[in-house]
Design a protein around this motif. Structure first.
Motif, short mmCIF file in Angstrom:
data_model
loop_
_atom_site.label_atom_id
_atom_site.label_comp_id
_atom_site.label_asym_id
_atom_site.label_seq_id
_atom_site.Cartn_x
_atom_site.Cartn_y
_atom_site.Cartn_z
N CYS A 138 -38.92 3.22 4.53
CA CYS A 138 -38.75 4.17 3.44
C CYS A 138 -39.30 5.55 3.75
O CYS A 138 -39.22 6.45 2.92
CB CYS A 138 -39.44 3.63 2.17
N GLU A 160 -31.95 1.52 -0.33
CA GLU A 160 -31.86 1.07 -1.72
C GLU A 160 -32.98 0.11 -2.06
O GLU A 160 -33.42 0.00 -3.22
CB GLU A 160 -30.51 0.41 -1.99
N CYS A 162 -36.00 0.38 -1.21
CA CYS A 162 -37.29 1.06 -1.30
C CYS A 162 -37.81 1.14 -2.74
O CYS A 162 -39.02 1.22 -2.97
CB CYS A 162 -37.20 2.46 -0.72
N ALA A 163 -36.90 1.13 -3.72
CA ALA A 163 -37.32 1.23 -5.11
C ALA A 163 -38.18 0.05 -5.52
O ALA A 163 -39.06 0.17 -6.39
CB ALA A 163 -36.10 1.34 -6.03
N ASP A 164 -37.95 -1.12 -4.92
CA ASP A 164 -38.69 -2.33 -5.31
C ASP A 164 -39.64 -2.83 -4.24
O ASP A 164 -40.31 -3.84 -4.45
CB ASP A 164 -37.70 -3.45 -5.65
N THR A 188 -45.04 1.12 -5.34
CA THR A 188 -44.07 2.21 -5.33
C THR A 188 -44.38 3.13 -4.16
O THR A 188 -45.43 3.02 -3.53
CB THR A 188 -44.12 2.99 -6.66
N SER A 189 -43.49 4.05 -3.88
CA SER A 189 -43.74 5.02 -2.80
C SER A 189 -44.94 5.88 -3.15
O SER A 189 -45.10 6.32 -4.30
CB SER A 189 -42.51 5.92 -2.60
N TRP A 207 -40.86 5.70 -10.83
CA TRP A 207 -39.57 5.04 -10.62
C TRP A 207 -38.61 5.21 -11.79
O TRP A 207 -37.44 4.88 -11.71
CB TRP A 207 -39.76 3.55 -10.32
N SER A 208 -39.09 5.81 -12.90
CA SER A 208 -38.25 6.16 -14.03
C SER A 208 -38.96 7.25 -14.81
O SER A 208 -40.18 7.41 -14.70
CB SER A 208 -37.99 4.95 -14.93
#
Length: 492
Positions: A138, A160, A162-164, A188-189, A207-208
Motif C-alpha cells: 500500500c 483495493e 489496502c482499505a481493509d 488503516t493507513s 476510511w470514510s
C-alpha cells in the motif's frame, strides 16, 4: 552559492511593500507567479526529505518508460554542497518513502518486501544490505527521528485491499544494538512525521467522512524500560464524536517542537501542541478561500511557516509567512499556474533547507502524473530595503570626503536601529570603516579621509537586513584629485 545544477530555476519576484511606510504598517498582499521549476523524471511522488549535510533534496517515486515498463527511482537533487547535480538509484517498482541519516551518510527507500539501504558520499549511492521489513502493498512511509529509522507496512495483494488491510509501524535495527521490531499495529493507513528531539507523529487516514482518526504524538526513548516510544498525547478532530474527522494531508513540527501544524482537507491548517496534542489558536493567515490544503512546513531555523495547496486560476497555491505570528506583515503568496510546471502543491510536497533560506516545493499537473520541483528563496518574503539619494562632495587626495544618502525600508519599522557597514577599496587595499548610524528618517552621513595619492576609490555601503527586511548594498566609485599645491608667500 544558493543553488547548483538543476535547481537554478524558480526565480521569484518579491512582493512589493509600501515605500516609506509608517511603523507597524503591513505591506499589501500580492500574489506572484512561480518560476518554471525543474521537471522530475518520476511519474509518481511519495515522499521527500532534505539532507542538509550533503545539500540534497531526496525524492522517491516510480518512473514510467515509453514501453510502459516502470521502476522505482530514488533521486537526490543538489542545492548546495558538492558532487554531481543529480544522484539517483533505480530499483523494483513500486518505490515509496525516503529517509536520510542526519549526517547524510545513508539514504533509505521503501520497497514492497524490504527497505533499500544506500551509503551516500558526494552524490554517489552504493547499495548496502537491505533492511528487513514486513511486506507492504500500500506504500511505505519512512522517517528518521531520535536516532532510529521508522517505517509503515501494510501487506495487501491489490491496492483495493489496502482499505481493509491491517498494518504496523516498525523500527529498524541499529549498529549500536537497537533492536528491530513493530512498535504499534494499525487498522488503516498511517502517515508518519518526524520532529526535533526525537518527536514522532502517527496520523491515520480516515476510511470514510464519518470516521474520526486518532492522531498520536510520541517521543523516541532509549528503550531501557522496554518501550521505545513515550506517549505524549493524542487528538481526535471531532471531540464530541460528530462531524467529519481528521482528513490528513500533511504535518510538521515547529523548530522547537512546541507546535504541530496539520494540513487537514476539511479544516485547512490546524495547530496542536507538540507536547500534548491539545488544540492551539491559529493566528496564521489561511490559504485563500477555495484552495484545497495539501502541505505545511516550518523552517528548522524557526523563522518561516509555509502552507501549500491546490488553487484554481491565479489564486495563491502557497503562503509563506513568519513563524512568529506577532510579526505583522502580509505573507508572500505564490501561484503555481503554469501547466508546463505544475499548477498545485502535492500533499506532503514542501520542505525547508536547514538554514531556512530555501523552501522546496513539489507541484503536479491535474492528472497527477507529472511533477516539478520549485525552489523558493525565503528572502522574497522579506520587506525590501534600498539606498537612495546617495551623493558625495569633492574627493581630494588626503582630504575629507563626505557622502550623504538615505536608507529606505519598506513595510514595518526595523527591529533594531539600522547601521550601515562601509568598505573602502583602493588598489589592492580593502579597509573596513566604522559602521555609520542611520537617523530616524533614514538619512545617514559618511565621512572619511581618502588616501593620499590620487586614483580610483570605491566605497561599498551595506545594510545587513533584519528580521523583516532584506539586505542591500550600494557601490560608490569616485576618482580622487591631486591636492592643489599652495603658492609660497614669496612667489618662489
Amino acid at each position: 552559492m544558493l543553488l547548483a545544477g538543476v535547481l537554478a530555476g524558480s526565480a521569484l519576484t518579491a512582493a512589493p511593500g509600501t515605500a516609506s511606510a509608517a511603523p507597524q504598517a503591513a505591506a499589501s498582499a500580492v500574489v506572484v507567479p512561480s518560476g518554471p521549476g525543474v521537471e522530475l523524471s518520476a511519474a509518481s511522488f511519495t515522499q521527500m526529505t532534505v539532507d542538509d549535510v550533503s545539500g540534497r533534496v531526496w525524492i522517491a517515486g516510480d518512473r514510467v518508460y515509453p514501453d510502459g515498463s516502470r521502476d522505482g527511482e530514488l533521486v537526490g537533487l543538489l542545492y548546495g554542497g558538492s558532487g554531481p547535480a543529480v544522484a539517483s538509484a533505480h530499483m523494483a517498482a513500486p518505490l515509496s518513502g525516503v529517509a536520510v541519516e542526519p549526517d547524510g551518510s545513508r539514504v533509505y527507500a521503501g520497497q514492497s518486501d524490504h527497505i533499500a539501504n544506500y551509503s551516500h558520499d558526494n552524490g554517489s549511492l552504493s547499495p548496502l544490505d537491505p533492511i528487513p521489513a514486513p511486506d507492504d502493498g500500500c506504500g511505505r512511509e519512512l522517517v528518521h527521528t531520535g536516532g532510529r529509522l521508522f517505517f509503515t507496512s501494510r501487506p495487501a495483494a491489490t491496492s483495493e485491499d489496502c482499505a481493509d488491510a491491517l498494518g504496523s509501524v516498525g523500527v529498524a535495527a541499529t549498529s549500536e544494538g537497537g533492536k528491530a521490531g513493530e512498535v504499534m499495529y494499525t487498522s488503516t493507513s498511517v502517515h508518519l512525521e518526524a520532529g526535533p528531539g526525537g518527536l514522532l507523529v502517527t496520523a491515520p487516514e480516515r476510511w470514510s467522512p464519518s470516521d474520526d482518526p486518532d492522531l498520536g504524538i510520541y517521543r523516541v526513548t532509549d528503550g531501557a524500560d522496554g518501550n521505545l516510544l513515550e506517549f505524549l498525547g493524542e487528538r481526535r478532530f471531532t471531540e464530541d464524536g460528530t462531524g467529519q474527522g481528521m482528513d490528513f494531508r500533511d504535518a510538521d513540527f515547529s523548530a522547537d517542537g512546541s507546535v504541530l501544524a496539520v494540513a487537514d482537507g476539511v479544516r485547512g491548517t490546524v495547530l496542536l501542541s507538540g507536547w500534548d496534542a491539545r488544540f492551539l489558536e491559529n493566528h496564521y493567515a489561511p490559504l485563500p478561500q477555495g484552495v484545497a490544503p495539501a502541505a505545511v512546513a516550518f523552517s528548522p531555523d524557526g523563522k518561516w511557516f509555509a502552507q501549500g495547496g491546490a488553487a484554481s486560476g491565479d489564486a495563491a497555491d502557497l503562503t509563506l509567512a513568519f513563524a512568529d505570528p506577532s510579526v505583522e506583515r502580509e505573507p508572500l503568496r505564490i501561484s503555481f499556474e503554469d501547466e508546463a510546471a505544475g499548477d498545485r502543491v502535492v500533499p506532503r510536497g514542501m520542505e525547508f533547507s536547514g538554514d531556512g533560506q530555501q523552501l522546496f516545493v513539489v507541484t503536479s499537473n491535474q492528472e497527477g502524473n507529472r511533477f516539478w520541483l520549485h525552489t523558493v528563496q525565503t528572502r522574497e518574503a522579506l520587506a525590501p530595503s534600498r539606498f537612495v539619494d546617495v551623493t558625495h562632495g569633492p574627493a581630494v587626495a588626503g582630504g575629507l570626503f563626505r557622502v550623504t544618502g538615505r536608507l529606505d525600508l519598506d513595510g514595518l519599522a526595523p527591529t533594531e536601529a539600522p547601521r550601515i557597514t562601509v568598505q573602502r577599496l583602493y588598489g589592492q587595499e580593502v579597509a573596513d570603516l566604522p559602521p555609520v548610524p542611520v537617523a530616524q528618517d533614514g538619512t545617514f552621513v559618511l565621512e572619511d579621509v581618502v588616501p593620499d595619492l590620487a586614483g580610483n576609490v570605491q566605497y561599498v555601503l551595506g545594510y545587513a537586513g533584519d528580521e523583516v527586511h532584506c539586505l542591500s548594498e550600494h557601490w560608490l566609485v569616485v576618482d580622487t584629485l591631486e591636492a592643489s599645491n599652495p603658492v609660497p608667500p614669496d612667489g618662489h
